[in-house]
Design an enzyme around this catalytic site. Structure first.
Site, short mmCIF file in Angstrom:
data_model
loop_
_atom_site.label_atom_id
_atom_site.label_comp_id
_atom_site.label_asym_id
_atom_site.label_seq_id
_atom_site.Cartn_x
_atom_site.Cartn_y
_atom_site.Cartn_z
N HIS A 161 1.37 -11.30 2.31
CA HIS A 161 0.35 -10.76 1.51
C HIS A 161 -0.35 -11.83 0.43
O HIS A 161 -1.56 -11.67 0.21
CB HIS A 161 0.76 -9.82 0.73
CG HIS A 161 -0.35 -8.69 0.57
ND1 HIS A 161 -0.19 -7.29 0.61
CD2 HIS A 161 -1.62 -8.76 0.21
CE1 HIS A 161 -1.14 -6.52 0.39
NE2 HIS A 161 -2.14 -7.49 0.08
N TYR A 218 0.74 -1.22 0.03
CA TYR A 218 -0.10 -0.02 -0.06
C TYR A 218 0.75 1.44 -0.07
O TYR A 218 0.25 2.23 -0.17
CB TYR A 218 -0.95 0.18 1.16
CG TYR A 218 -1.98 -1.16 1.33
CD1 TYR A 218 -1.99 -2.07 0.22
CD2 TYR A 218 -2.51 -1.34 2.63
CE1 TYR A 218 -3.12 -3.27 0.41
CE2 TYR A 218 -3.48 -2.49 2.76
CZ TYR A 218 -3.55 -3.30 1.67
OH TYR A 218 -4.42 -4.53 1.69
#
Ligand SMILES: NC(=O)c1ccc[n+]([C@@H]2O[C@H](COP(=O)([O-])OP(=O)(O)OC[C@H]3O[C@@H](n4cnc5c(N)ncnc54)[C@H](OP(=O)(O)O)[C@@H]3O)[C@@H](O)[C@H]2O)c1
Length: 269
Positions: A118, A57
């Site tokens: 992730h 992010y």
């Protein structure tokens, strides 16, 4: 805030906030960073304490600063971040260590509550090596719990051969377009906590109408019904909104109980 207890005995809030578009131009995931974290500030003011970020992010540092600026004690928060599955972050043991240390620095903390991989790492040796670095950070007290995201049953079964610490959480998509129920059932059997990303995404007009009808009985909106359904079945949710009213609404989930009949309707949306 109600919590779930992970296999290692630590507690995790049932509701948190996503952050994947916070601090970015036009609230776009791939947008440039603009350091505008007002949405996170208002989420914290609304009462969110589980904050879900990720190296992908690019906003860990802004998230860390916003948390610090809130003036609320670090121990009140439950911080999750994630390491990408790509060479740049998992290319060697040392590279993984550097990535984890950088997350700690970005988040301005000496421990992270939950650190996830992730995306699936398909190369078995690389996955094992990455997991073992995560385990070493748990041993060193720098990470409290470790887990995965978007991992399949097959991959989780394969990991069992070498894990000293089993994954505590698997963060996966779960919404009416993809409940992921087979995986969720497996996770519950394995005492791995399922955490739903995109919990309010991919809801069709028709599904929304049915959820709204259910919500009318409880004085709740369709989003609250959907989130309540997940937490009632002990799936952690991390809805994300840039709108203060929706942030507040997404937390007002603890004053009603969906009936068995309504749950059946939701299950077959
Ligand atoms: N592990 C992974 O691979 C993965 C993948 C995707 C996401 N995530 C994480 O999961 C978090 C949540 O997922 P998400 O952000 O993709 O989707 P989401 O929480 O399902 O939210 C989707 C959209 O719904 C809107 N919304 C929020 N509350 C609402 C409400 N009460 N009523 C109507 N609309 C509402 C929001 O727009 P407004 O801002 O306009 O309210 C938001 O853009 C992310 O922020 C990220 O932290 C993880």
């Amino acid at each position: 805030m109600e919590t779930v207890t992970l296999a290692n005995g630590t507690k995790m809030p049932l509701v948190g906030t996503g952050t994947n578009t916070y601090g970015k131009v036009e609230n776009q995931y791939k947008g440039d960073l603009n350091n505008d974290f007002r949405a996170l500030e208002s989420a914290i003011k609304a009462g969110y304490r589980l904050i879900d970020t990720a190296i992908y992010y690019r906003n860990e540092a802004g998230v860390g600063q916003t948390i610090k600026d809130s003036g609320i004690a670090r121990e009140e928060f439950y911080l999750t971040t994630k390491i990408p599955e790509i060479e740049e972050y998992i290319g060697s043991k040392e590279i993984v260590e550097q990535a984890l240390l950088k997350s700690l620095e970005n988040l301005q903390t000496d421990y992270i509550d939950l650190y996830l991989i992730h995306q699936p790492i398909e190369d078995k040796k690389t996955l094992k090596r990455t997991w073992q670095v995560l385990e070493s950070f748990v041993d060193a007290g720098k990470i409290k719990s470790i887990g995965v995201s978007n991992f399949s049953i097959r991959l989780l079964e394969e990991m069992k051969v070498y894990t000293k610490i089993q994954p505590a959480v698997n963060q996966i998509e779960s919404n009416p377009s993809n409940w992921n129920n087979e995986l969720i059932d497996y996770l519950k059997n394995q005492l791995i906590i399922p955490e739903a990303w995109g919990p309010l995404s991919r809801v069709t007009e028709e599904q929304r109408a049915k959820l709204t009808t259910i919500g009318d009985k409880y004085g709740k909106n369709w989003g609250q019904v959907l989130l309540r359904y997940q937490i009632q079945r002990k799936v952690v949710v991390i809805p994300k909104s840039h709108n203060i009213q929706r942030q507040l609404s997404n937390l007002e989930l603890f004053d009603f109980n969906l009936s068995t009949g309504d749950i059946q309707i939701i299950e077959t949306l």
